[in-house]
Design a protein around this motif. Structure first.
Motif, PDB file in Angstrom:
ATOM      1  N   LEU A  90       0.795  -1.227   0.000  1.00 16.08           N
ATOM      2  CA  LEU A  90       0.000   0.000   0.000  1.00 16.08           C
ATOM      3  C   LEU A  90       0.830   1.280   0.000  1.00 16.08           C
ATOM      4  N   ASP A  91       1.898   1.304   0.794  1.00 15.17           N
ATOM      5  CA  ASP A  91       2.681   2.531   0.924  1.00 15.17           C
ATOM      6  C   ASP A  91       3.760   2.677  -0.145  1.00 15.17           C
ATOM      7  N   LYS A  92       4.072   1.569  -0.864  1.00  9.80           N
ATOM      8  CA  LYS A  92       5.137   1.612  -1.877  1.00  9.80           C
ATOM      9  C   LYS A  92       4.740   0.828  -3.135  1.00  9.80           C
ATOM     10  N   PRO A  93       3.805   1.349  -3.921  1.00  8.97           N
ATOM     11  CA  PRO A  93       3.406   0.654  -5.150  1.00  8.97           C
ATOM     12  C   PRO A  93       4.478   0.789  -6.242  1.00  8.97           C
ATOM     13  N   LYS A  94       4.270   0.126  -7.361  1.00  9.30           N
ATOM     14  CA  LYS A  94       5.174   0.332  -8.509  1.00  9.30           C
ATOM     15  C   LYS A  94       5.250   1.826  -8.814  1.00  9.30           C
ATOM     16  N   PRO A  95       6.392   2.391  -9.106  1.00  5.82           N
ATOM     17  CA  PRO A  95       7.675   1.727  -9.394  1.00  5.82           C
ATOM     18  C   PRO A  95       8.608   1.568  -8.193  1.00  5.82           C
ATOM     19  N   TYR A  96       8.095   1.675  -6.967  1.00  3.20           N
ATOM     20  CA  TYR A  96       8.949   1.473  -5.796  1.00  3.20           C
ATOM     21  C   TYR A  96       9.431   0.019  -5.754  1.00  3.20           C
ATOM     22  N   VAL A  97      10.652  -0.175  -5.323  1.00  7.44           N
ATOM     23  CA  VAL A  97      11.273  -1.503  -5.298  1.00  7.44           C
ATOM     24  C   VAL A  97      10.528  -2.452  -4.355  1.00  7.44           C
ATOM     25  N   LYS A  98       9.939  -1.903  -3.293  1.00 12.26           N
ATOM     26  CA  LYS A  98       9.238  -2.741  -2.317  1.00 12.26           C
ATOM     27  C   LYS A  98       8.164  -3.604  -2.992  1.00 12.26           C
ATOM     28  N   ALA A  99       7.454  -3.027  -3.940  1.00  6.75           N
ATOM     29  CA  ALA A  99       6.401  -3.770  -4.644  1.00  6.75           C
ATOM     30  C   ALA A  99       6.998  -4.942  -5.428  1.00  6.75           C
TER      31      ALA A  99
END
Length: 231
Positions: A90-99
């Motif tokens: 929820l807090d880090k969707p694409k393009p964040y690496v977490k996703a």
């Protein structure tokens, strides 16, 4: 092993023709948004023919994604455990690496797995290529040429819609990785046959050795007979 195919959902598995015009011009999704969705018969057939695993990786929430795949009958194709949505990162969707890390862990993607990622967002494709070296397919509804290549170095292929991309790629993947699979199976069978043949030879050799070995009891019996004759 066949490559894993990972699909975005919004404007990748469907396009602007699938939603009412007034809905496409706003970020607020209402029930009307889904009113034009219909079963994706051609897409379903292509996905059913594919011999590898398929997954969904979306920035939409689960409720939205479920509505889309239900209306298009794609819910019969994608397993629940093969679906990743905004609810999971929820807090880090694409393009964040977490996703991407969540997807890699959840979908059990190994370092040597080959992945093809279908997406309508260039930023998301850039991370997939630069960070994880996935094969990237840009679904560009505004595409005006028949060229499958892209001016972007991090995009391997570009197509106007998902059906066209799969018609092009699936036969190629089946041919390439199917041949590799046949060679691998042939080598496995060959190794099994060699082991079986070697085991059989060893068994014969052991049996021959046992046949030629004199029994100590028989030897003692013969010795007794010779002794009694001499007496």
């Amino acid at each position: 092993m066949y490559p894993k195919l990972i699909f975005d959902v919004d404007y990748t598995l469907y396009n602007s023709k699938d939603i009412p015009k007034e809905e496409s011009e706003t970020e607020d999704i209402t029930e009307k948004f889904y009113s034009l969705f219909a079963p994706k018969v051609k897409l379903i057939k292509l996905l059913q023919e594919y011999k590898g695993e398929i997954y969904l990786f979306s920035n939409g929430n689960l409720c939205h994604i479920q509505e889309v795949i239900d209306k298009t009958n794609l819910s019969s194709i994608f397993k629940k455990e093969h679906i990743a949505t905004l609810d999971n990162y929820l807090d880090k969707p694409k393009p964040y690496v977490k996703a991407y890390k969540y997807v890699i862990t959840t979908f059990n993607i190994k370092d040597d797995d080959v992945v093809y990622f279908f997406e309508d967002n260039l930023d998301n494709l850039k991370v997939a290529k630069h960070k994880y070296n996935w094969n990237t397919i840009f679904i560009d509804e505004e595409k005006t040429t028949n060229k499958k290549t892209s001016p972007h170095s991090y995009v391997d292929y570009t197509f106007k819609d998902i059906t066209t991309s799969l018609r092009f790629l699936i036969p190629k993947l089946h041919k390439k990785y199917g041949q590799e699979q046949r060679i691998e199976n042939k080598n496995i069978n060959s190794n099994k046959n060699n082991k079986s043949h070697k085991s059989h030879k060893n068994k014969i050799k052991k049996n021959k050795k046992n046949k030629t070995r004199r029994s100590p009891f028989k030897h003692r019996k013969n010795k007794k007979l010779r002794k009694s004759k001499n007496n």
